[in-house]
Design a protein around this motif. Structure first.
Motif, PDB file in Angstrom:
ATOM      1  N   LYS A 164       1.097  -0.966  -0.217  1.00  0.00           N
ATOM      2  CA  LYS A 164       0.445   0.043   0.176  1.00  0.00           C
ATOM      3  C   LYS A 164       1.262   0.809   0.005  1.00  0.00           C
ATOM      4  O   LYS A 164       0.671   2.797  -0.258  1.00  0.00           O
ATOM      5  CB  LYS A 164      -1.007  -0.023   1.268  1.00  0.00           C
ATOM      6  N   THR A 165       2.178   1.476   0.720  1.00  0.00           N
ATOM      7  CA  THR A 165       3.018   2.384   0.712  1.00  0.00           C
ATOM      8  C   THR A 165       4.339   1.666  -0.157  1.00  0.00           C
ATOM      9  O   THR A 165       4.418   0.257  -0.070  1.00  0.00           O
ATOM     10  CB  THR A 165       3.061   3.284   2.233  1.00  0.00           C
ATOM     11  N   ASN A 166       4.973   2.296  -0.258  1.00  0.00           N
ATOM     12  CA  ASN A 166       6.328   1.896  -0.642  1.00  0.00           C
ATOM     13  C   ASN A 166       8.094   2.936   0.192  1.00  0.00           C
ATOM     14  O   ASN A 166       8.748   3.158  -0.295  1.00  0.00           O
ATOM     15  CB  ASN A 166       6.789   1.849  -2.119  1.00  0.00           C
ATOM     16  N   TYR A 167       7.471   2.877   1.005  1.00  0.00           N
ATOM     17  CA  TYR A 167       8.639   3.309   2.031  1.00  0.00           C
ATOM     18  C   TYR A 167      10.313   2.113   2.354  1.00  0.00           C
ATOM     19  O   TYR A 167      10.510   3.143   2.168  1.00  0.00           O
ATOM     20  CB  TYR A 167       8.365   3.234   3.725  1.00  0.00           C
ATOM     21  N   SER A 168       9.565   1.112   2.072  1.00  0.00           N
ATOM     22  CA  SER A 168      10.402   0.365   1.568  1.00  0.00           C
ATOM     23  C   SER A 168      11.494   0.530  -0.077  1.00  0.00           C
ATOM     24  O   SER A 168      13.143  -0.104   0.503  1.00  0.00           O
ATOM     25  CB  SER A 168      10.878  -1.079   1.745  1.00  0.00           C
ATOM     26  N   GLY A 169      11.098   1.477  -0.510  1.00  0.00           N
ATOM     27  CA  GLY A 169      11.749   2.162  -2.201  1.00  0.00           C
ATOM     28  C   GLY A 169      12.005   0.156  -2.430  1.00  0.00           C
ATOM     29  O   GLY A 169      13.285   0.132  -3.149  1.00  0.00           O
ATOM     30  N   GLY A 170      11.320  -0.832  -2.587  1.00  0.00           N
ATOM     31  CA  GLY A 170      11.252  -1.700  -3.565  1.00  0.00           C
ATOM     32  C   GLY A 170      11.328  -2.940  -2.801  1.00  0.00           C
ATOM     33  O   GLY A 170      11.899  -3.728  -3.932  1.00  0.00           O
ATOM     34  N   ILE A 171      12.552  -2.602  -2.050  1.00  0.00           N
ATOM     35  CA  ILE A 171      13.300  -4.142  -1.338  1.00  0.00           C
ATOM     36  C   ILE A 171      13.682  -3.663   0.211  1.00  0.00           C
ATOM     37  O   ILE A 171      13.330  -2.993   0.537  1.00  0.00           O
ATOM     38  CB  ILE A 171      14.855  -3.435  -1.970  1.00  0.00           C
TER      39      ILE A 171
END
Length: 359
Positions: A275-282
């Motif tokens: 839902k969010t992407n604070y992980s930056g895709g990793i």
């Protein structure tokens, strides 16, 4: 000796700023890939010097020649060798610093390590070396296109002037519409004015390049030492003048609570998403299928057109005068370099992933 990058999709660069040529040998590129030479040249054109009033005025066509590994327009699976010949060296511009150490350059460290250095434009430590990376990165981009992966970058900050929009709010294709490579016309105009003013004051300024990698499948990367973000960080920090790297929420993430920062999973059309992407895709060093985004910080170019106090090889105090042709701000020409290094990392990990499990 640190001239090789990658594991399966591997590159080895060679050459100096004022030598006869620079180049790269690419090993591990699969056979059968169609090589678009016009695309490779267009990538080199984006990096080449002399392209606008806010870049160095050294004039290099950066025309390349593929001397091995390609037959009838397709890769053969054997090493691909590319050469780019220098044509506009002005080595005399550097004779005044033959025995002097320029502030914040690699002159002193090279001299200490090797006992000899090529003072002409910094030799091997010059940003001119990145022309080889961009050539290799163009081929990596062609490989990634086959897998539906794209690597894009743009200038998001110059000095204290910051683009106040996230990449998701921008049309990244418009970054090439202006000479500073910022996909927001109003901010781009202000950045150009700031760089040009800095140049007229015989000084330099730094900035940030934001990278975005889309279409990356989940599962790329390793869980311990070869984490995907660690390799991206190494790739970016190997670029001349880079002082920092952050991905996902980066340093801003420390201001958040875990309840705010966690990326919740859900499924959409049988695909796992967040839902969010604070992980930056990793996550855990492995791609999760979301966009990978990151920032790369570049320092002000060390060569300024002002007199500076330093020392020479004898340890004597001397004055170093700025001469030659140099960028007042490196970030516009760094955009294709950041893209190239991104493509090299993802291409390598894509090939590695094919050997990690039975399909």
């Amino acid at each position: 000796m640190g001239n090789t990058f990658g594991k399966l999709f591997q590159i080895h660069t060679y050459g100096e700023s004022h030598g006869p040529a620079l180049g790269v040998v690419i090993d591990g590129c699969p056979a059968g890939l169609t090589i678009d030479e016009a695309f490779i040249q267009s990538e080199l054109d984006r990096r080449k010097p002399g392209q606008s009033k806010i870049t160095t005025q050294r004039k290099e066509a950066d025309e390349f020649e593929i001397v091995s590994g390609v037959f009838e327009g397709k890769t053969t699976g054997t090493p691909i060798s590319i050469i780019i010949r220098n044509k506009d060296q002005k080595s005399k511009d550097y004779s005044h610093i033959a025995d002097k150490f320029r502030p914040s350059h690699a002159d002193y460290t090279f001299h200490t390590k090797y006992g000899v250095r090529d003072y002409r434009g910094g030799g091997r430590s010059s940003a001119r070396e990145t022309v080889a990376r961009v050539a290799a990165g163009a081929i990596a981009k062609l490989l990634l296109k086959h897998y539906g992966v794209s690597c894009q970058a743009y200038v998001s900050q110059v000095g204290s002037l910051q683009l106040q929009k996230k990449y998701t709010e921008l049309n990244l294709a418009t970054a090439e519409d202006n000479i500073v490579r910022c996909p927001d016309s109003a901010t781009a105009s202000a950045m150009i004015e700031l760089i040009d003013e800095t140049r007229k004051n015989r000084d330099t300024i730094g900035g940030i390049v934001t990278g975005v990698i889309q279409g990356v499948p989940a599962g790329l990367g390793e869980p311990v030492f070869d984490k995907l973000h660690a390799e991206l960080g190494k790739a970016m920090l190997s670029i001349n003048a880079v002082k920092g790297f952050e991905y996902g929420s980066g340093f801003e993430g420390v201001k958040m609570k875990g309840s705010e920062h966690n990326d919740a999973f859900y499924t959409e059309n049988d695909h796992v998403k967040t839902k969010t992407n604070y992980s930056g895709g990793i996550q855990g060093g492995i791609s999760n299928g979301e966009d990978i985004y990151f920032n790369v910080a570049f320092k002000p170019v060390a060569t300024i057109m002002q007199d500076q106090e330093s020392i020479n090889e004898a340890g004597e105090t001397v004055v170093v005068s700025g001469k030659g042709r140099h960028d007042p701000c490196v970030v516009p020409r760094a955009v294709p370099i950041v893209e190239a290094m991104s493509a090299l990392v993802i291409a390598d990990y894509l090939l590695i992933s094919r050997s990690n499990r039975l399909n």
